[in-house]
Each structure stands twice: as structure tokens, then as C-alpha cells.
Design a protein around this motif. Structure first.
Motif, short mmCIF file in Angstrom:
data_model
loop_
_atom_site.label_atom_id
_atom_site.label_comp_id
_atom_site.label_asym_id
_atom_site.label_seq_id
_atom_site.Cartn_x
_atom_site.Cartn_y
_atom_site.Cartn_z
N CYS A 1 6.17 -1.40 -9.09
CA CYS A 1 5.74 -1.90 -7.78
C CYS A 1 6.93 -2.50 -7.03
CB CYS A 1 4.66 -2.95 -7.96
SG CYS A 1 4.06 -3.67 -6.42
N ARG B 1 -3.46 -0.35 -6.24
CA ARG B 1 -3.59 -0.58 -4.80
C ARG B 1 -5.03 -0.88 -4.41
NH1 ARG B 1 -1.70 4.14 -0.72
NH2 ARG B 1 -3.47 5.20 -1.71
N ARG C 1 0.81 -1.22 0.00
CA ARG C 1 0.00 0.00 0.00
C ARG C 1 0.85 1.27 0.00
NH1 ARG C 1 -4.97 -0.84 0.06
NH2 ARG C 1 -5.52 1.28 0.72
N CYS C 2 1.97 1.23 -0.71
CA CYS C 2 2.86 2.39 -0.76
C CYS C 2 2.30 3.52 -1.62
CB CYS C 2 4.23 1.97 -1.27
SG CYS C 2 4.24 1.37 -2.98
#
Length: 412
Positions: free
Chosen positions: A76, A39, A17-18
């Protein structure tokens, strides 16, 4: 081997969840909505697997808001395969709810049938050249029935007077060469751009290849996977693998980035296709990496830029090779456009099902191409070509779109 949504549980746990996917997602750039970005989709797939949500119409709508451009995957940190999660969710929804009748008819009857495609191409060509299209558009009758249908009709590419399959039987071909290759003919090359098919064969033969074009290959299965019809995709893959393997070619060459990307992933549909996939090459990849590209002596004095198809660049890792071909062409000036690898918004049928959104994404691509004064945008994907050509026509821009192999063929 049949996969279920639960097989992707481990993949759905990998997201940290960056939010880096927000920076590269074309859909999120336009909508700014969390469900639209990787996300959000990964979280929804996780909740679906855990049984906390169901395959609702809203979930289907969100999963359809994906270009499958793989930009999120490439950026990612934990390398979540969001593209595969989205396709798995679509397959799950299709299994639960079924496919709409027109979609199922197209996937099961039209796309696998070369005869039906050829007949449809003839009808479309007549519609476009007889004056009927102008009459229909001027009347506004389609828009009165459905605004969406009117937009889809506008996006229709110009069909060729004859399919490449019908031309092929009258075209003399070399019966020998230093390397034997099978040419996988895409649906779009066959119906819309047969000149590309001729250019591919001409260039390969000039590079010493014997080119075999099997007449009975069927759709690669990409549309079926996109709509969640995994079982039909497996049937098409099995047919194509058997047909192309029997030729005994040293390489299977593809001019369509989308088809090539799917053929290279047939092993995920059919474990026995692992050896087959090792032979699949995009035509630019084959020319540069396998036999060494050479251009003719006729110069092409124009400015060209290049649009990276998502399926070719991120899907297959083929980025430098098309540029090598363009730079080898005498007289040609190659100018790299900004964000050359950003999706154009076409994504197969996405441009038709989400027309306004796809055109907003395309605006950024065309603006970038204009900054380098390009007269030609080269690309290796027929769907991108259709999308960009439509944008050029709507905006009256002084540009054309060509495949790098078409430009290379003109030098001989």
C-alpha cells in the motif's frame, strides 16, 4: 487503554483508492469482489465510523473475509494498516452483537485453560486412533448433520498421544548456559507436535542456552483478537507478560509465527509491556541474529522449499533467517518456490469457517511447491502446517511439512 472504532478514523482516511491491493489479495484473486479487497474494507470501516452504516450481518460477513495476511499493507503506497482496521471492526461488531456461545466458550474457557486443552487433546487422539474416526467418516453422519462440520472435521490435525507439557517434566534439561531464554510454548506445539518442542529445546541447548519453559503460560490471545474479543486478549497478555518477566530471561523465544507476532504486539494491548516485547524473538531469528546458527554433522539429503508464514514474514519481518538455517544444513538442497510469501489460506480458523475458499487459495501454494520438486515444505507456523498438511493428504502429494528447527535438530 480501551480502543474504540472511532480511534481509527484517521487511518481510514489514508486510502487513496489506487487498487494496488487487488494485485496481492488472495481473497480478491478468488472472489473478484470489491468488498473482499482492502480498498473496499477500508471504505466500509470509514462509513461505519462516520455513522453511515451499522454493524450488520453483511458487514460482519465481509470483515470475516480477511486472512490478516498483511499483503495489502505491505503493498500500500500510503501504508494503510488495513489489518488493524479489520480487527477494530470485528471488535466493534463483537461488542455490539456479542459472540456466538460456542465461540465465547472456546475463547473464555477452553483456550485459556491448559488442563482443558490437555484433556481435549487426549480425547481427540483416542478418536483418531481407536478406529472411531474411520467409522464416523465412513458413516457420513457428520455430513448429514452439517456439511460445514464435516469439512472442519477433515481439517483436524493429528493429535499427539501425549502433550508436550506432560512430557516436559520427564525431560532432563540444562541448568545453566551462556544465555538464559524463556521458551513460550504454543498451544499447537503442545497438543499436536510435541516433537517440535523437544527439537527447539535441544537446538537451543546445543547453542549454549539455558532454556526455561514456564508451565503456566496461556494462549497468546491471537484467536481472541481475530474474533474481536479484545478484553480477553488483554487479560491473557497481562498474565503472560507477568509470568515471562518474572523468569528474568534475556530473550523470550517462540516457535510459532502467530504467537510470536502477537507477543511482539502486546504493547498495543498493554502500554506497560513495551519492554517485554523487545525481548520476544522467533526461534529462527534468535538463532541467526543473536547467537549464530550452527548445524551438526549429520546430512539431510533431500529437497526442501520454504513457505513464508504471513505472521512471520510481513508480521515480524523475519524472512531471511529461516532460509539461513535451511541452507546451513549439510546435504540439504534448498529450492525457492514461486510466490513463497503468498498466504496458504489457513489463517487460524479461516480454513474451517471458509473451507472451500481456503482450499482454492491453498491450491496455488501447493502448485508452486510442486514446481521445485520439493519433498519437504518447511514453515515456521503451526496453522500453515496444518493447512498445508491437509492439502497434501487430500491431493496425495509426495511431500511432508516440517519446521526448520526440526530439520536442524536432525543434524545433531
Amino acid at each position: 487503554m480501551t480502543q474504540s472504532i472511532s480511534d481509527f478514523q484517521e487511518e481510514s482516511f489514508k486510502c487513496i483508492r489506487c487498487g494496488l491491493c487487488q494485485m496481492v489479495c488472495p481473497i480478491y484473486a478468488e472472489l473478484g469482489s470489491e468488498p473482499a479487497v482492502a480498498r473496499g474494507k477500508v471504505r466500509l470501516v470509514k462509513e461505519l465510523i462516520d455513522g453511515n452504516i451499522t454493524a450488520s450481518p453483511r458487514l460482519k460477513e465481509i470483515m470475516e473475509l480477511c486472512l490478516n495476511c498483511k499483503a495489502c499493507v505491505a503493498n500500500c503506497p500510503p501504508m494503510v494498516n488495513t489489518d488493524k482496521l479489520v480487527l477494530a471492526a470485528r471488535a466493534h461488531i463483537a461488542e455490539k452483537d456479542g459472540l456466538p456461545f460456542p465461540v465465547k466458550a472456546a475463547l473464555h474457557n477452553f483456550l485459556p485453560s491448559n488442563d482443558m486443552q490437555g484433556f481435549a487433546a487426549q480425547i481427540a487422539y483416542f478418536y483418531q486412533t481407536s478406529g472411531l474416526q474411520k467409522l464416523v467418516r465412513a458413516s457420513g453422519i457428520i455430513g448429514a448433520v452439517s456439511a460445514d462440520m464435516a469439512q472442519q472435521e477433515r481439517l483436524m490435525p493429528n493429535f499427539a498421544p501425549r502433550t508436550f507439557r506432560s512430557i516436559l517434566s520427564q525431560r532432563p534439561q540444562k541448568k545453566s548456559g551462556k544465555i538464559r531464554v524463556a521458551y513460550f510454548l504454543s498451544c499447537m506445539t503442545n497438543m499436536v507436535n510435541p516433537a517440535l518442542g523437544g527439537a527447539v529445546i535441544d537446538v537451543l541447548e546445543r547453542h549454549g542456552c539455558e532454556v526455561i519453559v514456564p508451565p503456566d503460560v496461556q494462549c497468546c490471545g491471537t484467536p481472541h483478537l481475530a474474533y474481536g474479543d479484545r478484553e480477553m486478549a488483554k487479560k491473557l497478555a497481562a498474565h503472560n507478560v507477568k509470568l515471562l518477566t518474572e523468569i528474568g530471561a534475556e530473550a523470550i523465544v517462540v516457535d510459532c509465527a502467530t504467537c510470536g507476532g502477537t507477543l511482539k504486539e502486546y504493547g498495543e494491548l498493554l502500554p506497560e509491556a513495551a519492554d517485554f516485547t523487545q525481548k520476544v524473538r522467533d526461534v529462527s531469528e534468535f538463532l541467526v541474529d543473536t547467537i549464530g546458527v550452527k548445524a551438526g554433522n549429520k546430512p539431510i539429503e533431500t529437497i526442501v522449499t520454504y513457505h513464508d508464514s504471513c505472521h512471520l514474514n510481513r508480521g515480524q519481518g523475519v524472512k531471511a533467517q529461516p532460509r539461513e538455517i535451511l541452507k546451513a544444513i549439510p546435504g540439504l538442497i534448498f529450492n525457492e518456490m514461486p510466490e513463497s510469501d503468498r498466504c496458504c489460506g489457513g489463517a487460524g480458523s479461516f480454513g474451517m469457517t471458509h473451507y472451500e475458499l481456503s482450499q482454492r487459495i491453498l491450491d496455488r501454494k501447493l502448485n508452486n511447491a510442486a514446481t521445485v520438486n520439493a519433498a519437504i515444505i518447511a514453515t515456521g507456523c503451526p496453522a500453515c502446517r496444518m493447512q498445508i498438511n491437509h492439502g497434501i493428504a487430500c491431493r496425495n502429494l509426495p511431500m511432508t511439512v516440517e519446521h526448520p528447527i526440526e530439520l536442524l535438530a536432525k543434524t545433531f
